[in-house]
Structures are given as structure tokens and as C-alpha cells.
Design an enzyme around this catalytic site. Structure first.
Site, PDB file in Angstrom:
ATOM      1  N   ALA A  20       0.964  -1.186  -0.069  1.00 42.80           N
ATOM      2  CA  ALA A  20       0.112  -0.082   0.081  1.00 42.80           C
ATOM      3  C   ALA A  20       0.993   1.327   0.109  1.00 42.80           C
ATOM      4  CB  ALA A  20      -1.002   0.140   1.179  1.00 42.80           C
ATOM      5  N   LYS A  21       0.526   2.328  -0.864  1.00 39.21           N
ATOM      6  CA  LYS A  21       1.329   3.349  -1.085  1.00 39.21           C
ATOM      7  C   LYS A  21       0.885   4.186  -0.055  1.00 39.21           C
ATOM      8  CE  LYS A  21       3.293   6.307  -4.542  1.00 39.21           C
ATOM      9  NZ  LYS A  21       4.943   5.990  -4.224  1.00 39.21           N
ATOM     10  N   THR A  22       1.224   4.181   1.372  1.00 36.14           N
ATOM     11  CA  THR A  22       0.677   5.024   2.565  1.00 36.14           C
ATOM     12  C   THR A  22       1.529   6.318   2.863  1.00 36.14           C
ATOM     13  OG1 THR A  22       0.187   2.854   3.351  1.00 36.14           O
ATOM     14  CG2 THR A  22      -0.106   4.630   4.542  1.00 36.14           C
TER      15      THR A  22
END
Length: 310
Positions: A161-163
């Protein structure tokens, strides 16, 4: 790298409205500000003969929505609404090429660690942005250092996930490198194997074959990474995309390069105090770069399905 003062743009889409750049603000008690509870994408739009085109927009949207799942976050806008908003932001800012930043985050309501009833705020910004690591870097390569900061494991925080909050790790690694006179960092995972750069995936070339860490090495599943893998295989290269790379293998590589939406395809000419190959951009890296830029600037008709025209 560009700072806000250099961003030549006037309009941002924020929660369904087009607002002036300086008015696209949020409350200081926003949940995402305090706890890093947001997801985002970085997308390039290129100036082509057919007009401005978003590169692999659908794949970026896929990852944008999928990144929300571990955080039980629901984006209150459809893919079609976000696509139209992004195109209109590019048009209103009169951009022929751009870096595009969609972001979704838990907004202002309460400040417990649990987001509770916090709304999901969504924004899309776009601005001109040249070579992320510098124009000279694309031709001559950069010096990178192996950071003392390790990449977290996917058993600790989801790495697919690109958090927003996870980029504190990237900031620490990148700033450590710059303080020591390097352009960028290389981050190892908790096992001590090569993971990625602070905002890039990494490729190693040895004996004419390409190697890049697999998803189990705590990397982000990069869209530019996947593009380069496909382009290389189409040109007859053997690509090993599910490997572990030791730190020592960096020193003995024939070539190294970074990939990413911001970094595009950037050679690495030195790691720590070790010159890589002959200390300049290698032939395989150059071919990967040429294939990539010929594609995104539409000097070839390949992969039309990867382009969304504004």
C-alpha cells in the site's frame, strides 16, 4: 527536486471542488496529519504528439483504491470522477506535461488513534516537474549510499500500500544520504537484503540479465518497475523479478538503476565508495531508458492501452 515555490500551478481539486492552490487547506487536527493515515499516487502526464497523456493511469488508480483496504478507508468518489477531476486540473493549470498527485486521507473529526467517524478527504494536484533526481542524473547517473535505516517488513505495516505515513522511512534514508554527500539512498529490508530506494525500485544488471527484488522483499509493486520489466522482455532480455539481492551484490553489479514515476529510469554510477561498472551509464540501462522515453513520449506506437489522453 522542486519545492512548492517552484510549482507553477493555480488550481487543485479538493473534495469535489476546484479551489485556488493557496485555499486547498486542511485542519491542523486532521487525523492523517497526526497519524499518517493517507494513501497517495504519483503519476506522470507526458507531452506527446497526440496531446497530453497520463501514463498508466488505470494501473495507478487500481493501486490507489487497493491501498485503502488495509486502513478500512473508502474513497467517496468513483474512478470516473477522479479521472475527470484529474484531467480538468491539468487543463485548468494549462499543463502540457505534469506530475499528478492524487491523495486520500482521514480528515478532521476526532483525534483518537481510531479514525472513527473521520471523513475521507480526497484531493488531486498537478504541477510541472522535471527529472526527479536531476537532468544530469539521467545521462551520467547518481551516487547512492546504503542507508543505515531499514525498510519495515510487510508483517509490520503493509508494504504493498502506498501510504503517506510510511514515507517517514523514506525521508530518514534519503536525508541521511544527502547529508553524507550522496544524491539518494538504497534501503535494505530487515533481513539485510536490498529492498528499494526511498521512492524508487532498483534493478541490477549482471551478464546482460536484469534482476530486481521480488515483492516478498518489502518493496512497493512499482508501476514503472513493471513497465521496464515488460519492455526489457519484449527486447529479448531475461528479467528475474522475484529475487533476493544481497548488499554485496550491489558492489559487483555491471550496472544499477532506479525506476519510479518520479525518477523514471535513473542510472546509479556509485554505491557508497564503490564505482559501479565503469562508473557511468551502462548499455543495458541506456537501452531501458531509451525504450521507456520513446514509449512515454509516443515516439513509438507500442502499448497504446497504457495512455489516457487529456
Amino acid at each position: 527536486m522542486a519545492g512548492f515555490a517552484e510549482m507553477d500551478a493555480d488550481t487543485i481539486w479538493h473534495n469535489g471542488e476546484y479551489v485556488d492552490w493557496e485555499d486547498a487547506t486542511t485542519h491542523v487536527l486532521t487525523h492523517g496529519l497526526h497519524y499518517g493515515t493517507g494513501v497517495f499516487e504519483g503519476v506522470r502526464a507526458y507531452d506527446t504528439e497526440e496531446g497530453t497523456a497520463l501514463f498508466r493511469w488505470e494501473e495507478h488508480l487500481d493501486r490507489f483504491y487497493e491501498s485503502t483496504k488495509p486502513y478500512d478507508m473508502e474513497i467517496p468518489y468513483s474512478r470516473e470522477e477522479l479521472t475527470e477531476a484529474t484531467m480538468e486540473v491539468i487543463r485548468r493549470n494549462d499543463l502540457e506535461s505534469a506530475y499528478v498527485r492524487p491523495i486520500a486521507y482521514y480528515g478532521y473529526h476526532s483525534l483518537g488513534v481510531s479514525p472513527g467517524d473521520c471523513p475521507t478527504d480526497v484531493a488531486v494536484a498537478a504541477w510541472p516537474w522535471g527529472a526527479y533526481l536531476g537532468e544530469d542524473a539521467l545521462e551520467n547517473g547518481i551516487k547512492a549510499m546504503v542507508s543505515s535505516w531499514r525498510k519495515h517488513s510487510s508483517s509490520q505495516i503493509p508494504t504493498n500500500a502506498k501510504t503517506t505515513g510510511l514515507y517517514v522511512n523514506s525521508l530518514l534514508a534519503g536525508e541521511e544520504a544527502r547529508r553524507n554527500g550522496y544524491k539518494e539512498a538504497i534501503v535494505l529490508n530487515k533481513e539485510g537484503n536490498v529492498a528499494e530506494g526511498p521512492g524508487e525500485n532498483i534493478f541490477l544488471v549482471r551478464d546482460g540479465e536484469l534482476f530486481t527484488p521480488g515483492l516478498s522483499e518489502s518493496i512497493l509493486d512499482g508501476i514503472t518497475r513493471n513497465t521496464v520489466i515488460e519492455l526489457a522482455r519484449e527486447r529479448g532480455y531475461t528479467v528475474h523479478d522475484n529475487v533476493s539481492i544481497s548488499r554485496g551484490e550491489l558492489n559487483t553489479a555491471d550496472e544499477l538503476f532506479f525506476t519510479g514515476s518520479a525518477a523514471e529510469v535513473t542510472p546509479i554510477r556509485q554505491v557508497d565508495n564503490v564505482e559501479i561498472g565503469n562508473g557511468s551509464r551502462g548499455p543495458v540501462t541506456e537501452e531501458a531508458q531509451t525504450a521507456f522515453f520513446d514509449l512515454v513520449e509516443r515516439r513509438t506506437d507500442d502499448h497504446e492501452e497504457w495512455f489516457t489522453y487529456v
